[in-house]
Design an enzyme around this catalytic site. Sequence first.
Site, mmCIF file in Angstrom:
data_model
loop_
_atom_site.group_PDB
_atom_site.id
_atom_site.type_symbol
_atom_site.label_atom_id
_atom_site.label_comp_id
_atom_site.label_asym_id
_atom_site.label_seq_id
_atom_site.Cartn_x
_atom_site.Cartn_y
_atom_site.Cartn_z
ATOM 1 N N HIS A 71 97.965 -40.043 -16.899
ATOM 2 C CA HIS A 71 97.838 -38.836 -17.725
ATOM 3 C C HIS A 71 99.202 -38.398 -18.246
ATOM 4 O O HIS A 71 99.345 -37.992 -19.407
ATOM 5 C CB HIS A 71 97.235 -37.688 -16.910
ATOM 6 C CG HIS A 71 95.838 -37.924 -16.441
ATOM 7 N ND1 HIS A 71 95.526 -38.097 -15.118
ATOM 8 C CD2 HIS A 71 94.660 -38.000 -17.109
ATOM 9 C CE1 HIS A 71 94.229 -38.262 -14.980
ATOM 10 N NE2 HIS A 71 93.674 -38.224 -16.177
ATOM 11 N N GLN A 100 78.535 -36.009 -18.501
ATOM 12 C CA GLN A 100 78.831 -37.441 -18.515
ATOM 13 C C GLN A 100 78.701 -38.077 -17.140
ATOM 14 O O GLN A 100 78.957 -39.270 -16.985
ATOM 15 C CB GLN A 100 80.222 -37.699 -19.088
ATOM 16 C CG GLN A 100 81.390 -37.236 -18.241
ATOM 17 C CD GLN A 100 82.698 -37.348 -18.993
ATOM 18 O OE1 GLN A 100 82.933 -36.639 -19.982
ATOM 19 N NE2 GLN A 100 83.563 -38.240 -18.547
ATOM 20 N N SER A 158 93.963 -44.429 -11.787
ATOM 21 C CA SER A 158 92.717 -43.698 -11.984
ATOM 22 C C SER A 158 92.646 -42.587 -10.954
ATOM 23 O O SER A 158 93.109 -42.750 -9.817
ATOM 24 C CB SER A 158 91.511 -44.633 -11.818
ATOM 25 O OG SER A 158 90.300 -43.897 -11.725
#
Length: 274
Positions: free
Chosen positions: A34, A58, A182
């Site tokens: 990020h 989602q 992640s």
Amino acid sequence: MIIARTIEALQEAKKTLQGSIGFVPTMGALHHGHLSLIRQAREENDHLIVSIFVNPTQFLEGEDLDSYPRREEADTRICELAGVDILFMPSIDQMYEADELCIGAPAVRGYILEGEKRPGHFDGMLQVVMKLLNLSGAANAYFGKKDAQQLALITQMVKNYFMDVNIIPCEIVRDDNGLALSSRNVYLEGDEKNRALCLSRSLKRASKMVMAGELDVEAIKKEMLEVLKEADTVEYVAIVDREFNALEKIEIGNTIILVAAWVGKPRLIDNLWI
């Protein structure tokens, strides 16, 4: 840095900005991946907005919506140190009404690979990204290449709906061992961290084969699956062009090799652009 928790507060804060706006949408639990997006956006725009919103539409039933990592205090500090002008952290009620219009993923590209394994995921992702892009008023929005299919669909949405924003693809960031960063990597325990490296190792194997002149897709997949035996479950190994059409032969400059696999609790994805 201004922290906006409502749409009204965001709109008021934007009035203080003069010049181009860069935008980085996230679901929080910020890591160096990020941060690379934030830094690039900071360098290429006059001002920077970052959003943190764990989007419920989602997530499929049984996925990790409730347990998804949330670190608001740490994320806020990271954004402040990175020079973010506005941090937008809305509630679900701010972003969604009880009965509203929906965005649908395309019938083909939205229901292969990630779309096949997570049906409906891309509908919810596109829905919230459209909202966030419209709210940000950004000239440029930054997305990582790790979510390659997501990136392709967002780019298509912007094109199909004539949205006035540039989608900027950003390179995958990896740890020292090669694991693609992640937020879900925190779920890896014990030897799972080492076994998870089989994803990046399988892509390295594919890269070496291509560099040696091997362009046959099935031969490359076979070698990758050998490396991926360390994973608990391999969901797919796919080799497609930039439009996500299946290939029989590698096309240099127009190929993405993708892999999705379970290692322990997390489902991991990775890819290689050739």
